[in-house]
Structures are given as structure tokens and as C-alpha cells.
Design an enzyme around this catalytic site. Structure first.
Site, PDB file in Angstrom:
ATOM      1  N   ASP A   1      -1.404  -7.403  -9.010  1.00 35.59           N
ATOM      2  CA  ASP A   1      -0.731  -6.600  -7.983  1.00 35.59           C
ATOM      3  C   ASP A   1      -1.440  -6.776  -6.642  1.00 35.59           C
ATOM      4  OD1 ASP A   1      -2.750  -4.329  -7.601  1.00 35.59           O
ATOM      5  OD2 ASP A   1      -2.386  -4.248  -9.761  1.00 35.59           O
ATOM      6  N   ALA A   2      -0.782  -6.355  -5.600  1.00 39.88           N
ATOM      7  CA  ALA A   2      -1.286  -6.626  -4.250  1.00 39.88           C
ATOM      8  C   ALA A   2      -2.685  -6.062  -4.028  1.00 39.88           C
ATOM      9  CB  ALA A   2      -0.318  -6.061  -3.208  1.00 39.88           C
TER      10      ALA A   2
END
Length: 335
Positions: free
Chosen positions: A200-201
Site C-alpha cells: 500500500d502507499a
């Protein structure tokens, strides 16, 4: 009846001889009967030559035990390969094994020939000792000292240290920075790259990229149980009970999840640094697990995927995986 006389006039007192066809038939039948009886007992009828001795049965000589030199079945392939009987390609096809090894970066061509002569090279599970074997690099499975060597020139294997805030995609409709921006030159050159799994970011660290779709699939599939290692900074002081609970399993919204290993590395100032190893790849799995046991994640970094480690690689940089790393990666997913 008078006794017959000899020519000299004296009486002939010899026993009269049997004569006639009746006596001859009787004697013939008796001889045939005797011959049949002797034949059934294995006796050959015939005239006995002068000086012939009585036949004696042959003396039985003890035979030494038979010793088999056959090798067990599990060694037959190795023996065949060592004898130079490895299946060969039709004339003119494929490439010489030592040339393929040299191009793959194993050793120089001369050194590769020495490796072959020492029996340290296998092709499709068979040890090769003879020089000049031609193989098809697209399909042959080559190992040196038991480690897989990927000899296909077109295959690419890269390690990326994904920075925080970057998307694990090859492009982004919203214009946010993504992995595709880092490998844009390679994609423009015609390489079609897959990223192995996602981060995820807000998660940083190791992300693998390859153009071998089968490897990418197997590395992310939980059935192959390729371990991923994370370092997480979490809120609160983590005690031993947390690790035990995570190893036994925690119930999440999409089913139970367990970790393979858990270790507390540092404690201080209301935070803890922990190391967590698991082979599952569900979305946000590490963050959800740690939140479920009361320790939300502050920072999360993936440091290892199977045999590949991030090491001191700087954020936002790429590196080509070494030959040993690639070989172990293929072994991890049974390729």
C-alpha cells in the site's frame, strides 16, 4: 518218435530250436517292450561298444552366489548422465552448455567446461560430464552445485525499494507517483514487467519486478508459502502474550490469519519495533493483524521476500537480482 540222427549216424540229443514266424514275432514284441521300458527310464538302447564303461551321472559342482552390480533405481539417471547418455537435441539445434553458462554469468567458457568435467552441472536433473552438450535455454533446467541457474536471456528480475507514498501500480489515473515511473525506460524498451504482490502507499520497502509471469504468480500465491518479512513500528509496549496470540491465529473480517514468526526488537517511548514473518498476502494483512492485537502500525517496511533481502538499498532505486538470488527464488516456488 525216433531221435533224429547226425550225419555220422549218432543220435542228435540237442534241444530242438524254436522256429517259424510265430517265434520271431514273439521275440520282436519282447524286444520292443524292453526298448519302451528302457526309454521311459532315460536309457538309450544300442550296442555296447567294446571297452565302453558304465555311464555315471555328472558330478554336481557348487556354484558361487550371483552378485548383482545393478544400481538402485534412484541412481540410474545419474549414472546415465555420467556416462554421457544425456538426451541430445537434433544436429544444429540448441546452444552448447558451456556457452549458455558463460552468458548467464556463471563463469567464463573455459571455467564452465571445468565445472562440467567435475560433475557440478545438472541439466533437467541429470549430471553432465561430457563436453559439447547442446541444450534449449528456453526449456532446460540447469543447476550448478545444486542451485538453479536461469539461462534465458530475455528474463528480467529486479528489486525495488518502494518509497513511502508511491503506488504499487505501473500507471496511475490520478497522476500520483507509481512504480511504473521508476521503470519507465525499461517498459519503453519493450520489457513487460510484473510487480510481485503489492504494497500500500504508506508501506515502503522491497518490491520485486519480473517479466516471468509464472514466477510472479507463484511468489504471491499462499500455497507456495514464500515468506515475507516486515519491520513494523507500532504504538504501545508489546509483551510476550502478543506474539503467542499472533502465532496461534487472529480472527479477521475475512477469516483467521496467523504469523510464522514474531519478535520484539526494541521498546521505548510508548512505541515498539517488531519483526513479523508470514506467507499470506491478503490486503493490509500486517496492519490489520497488529491492530487486532491492540498495536496500530506507525511505520511499516518490507525487508525480505523469500531469499531476496532489501539490504541497504536506497529508497526509489532498482537493482538487478544476482544469479544466486534468482536461482533460490525459482527453487522457492518449485521451478
Amino acid at each position: 518218435m525216433s531221435t533224429p540222427a547226425r550225419r555220422d549216424g549218432t543220435p542228435d540229443r540237442r534241444k530242438p530250436a524254436r522256429g517259424g514266424s510265430v517265434d520271431r514275432a514273439v521275440r520282436a514284441r519282447a524286444a520292443q517292450s524292453a526298448e519302451r521300458g528302457n526309454t521311459s527310464r532315460g536309457v538309450r538302447i544300442g550296442k555296447k561298444s567294446p571297452g565302453a564303461q558304465k555311464a555315471t551321472p555328472p558330478r554336481q559342482v557348487a556354484q558361487p552366489p550371483v552378485v548383482s552390480n545393478a544400481k538402485p533405481a534412484r541412481r540410474q539417471n545419474v549414472a546415465s548422465a555420467e556416462s554421457g547418455n544425456h538426451p541430445k537435441l537434433p544436429w544444429g539445434e540448441g546452444e552448447r552448455l558451456q556457452k549458455v553458462l558463460a552468458r548467464a554469468g556463471v563463469a567464463s567458457r573455459r571455467a564452465a567446461e571445468e565445472l562440467i568435467a567435475q560433475g557440478r552441472v545438472e541439466v533437467d536433473g541429470l549430471v553432465v560430464r561430457g563436453q559439447g552438450l547442446r541444450i534449449d535455454p528456453r526449456h532446460a533446467v540447469v543447476r550448478v552445485d545444486g542451485t538453479r541457474v536461469v539461462v534465458r536471456e530475455e528474463l528480467v528480475h529486479l528489486a525495488l525499494n518502494k518509497p513511502k507514498g508511491w503506488q504499487s501500480t505501473m500507471s496511475d489515473d490520478l497522476g500520483r507517483p507509481c512504480v511504473g515511473d521508476i521503470v519507465a525506460e525499461r517498459v519503453a524498451a519493450g520489457q513487460r514487467l510484473f510487480h510481485v504482490g503489492r504494497l500500500d502507499a504508506d508501506t515502503e520497502g522491497l518490491l520485486l519486478l519480473t517479466n516471468d509471469g509464472e514466477v510472479a504468480h507463484r511468489l504471491t500465491h499462499p500455497s507456495y508459502e514464500v515468506a515475507k518479512t516486515y519491520l513494523a513500528t507500532v504504538r504501545g509496549v508489546v509483551d510476550r502474550a502478543v506474539g503467542k496470540r499472533l502465532r496461534e491465529g487472529v480472527e479477521l473480517d475475512d477469516g483467521p490469519a496467523v504469523v510464522d514468526r514474531f519478535q520484539v526488537l526494541e521498546l521505548g517511548e510508548g512505541r515498539s519495533l517488531v519483526k513479523i514473518v508470514l506467507h499470506e498476502g491478503r490486503k493490509h494483512i500486517v496492519r490489520r493483524l497488529l491492530s487486532a492485537v491492540g498495536h496500530p502500525v506507525v511505520r511499516l517496511v518490507r525487508t525480505d521476500i523469500g531469499p531476496v533481502a532489501l539490504g541497504n538499498q536506497r529508497p526509489g532505486t532498482l537493482r538487478v537480482l544476482g544469479r544466486d538470488e534468482v536461482g533460490k527464488l525459482y527453487e522457492a516456488v518449485s521451478l
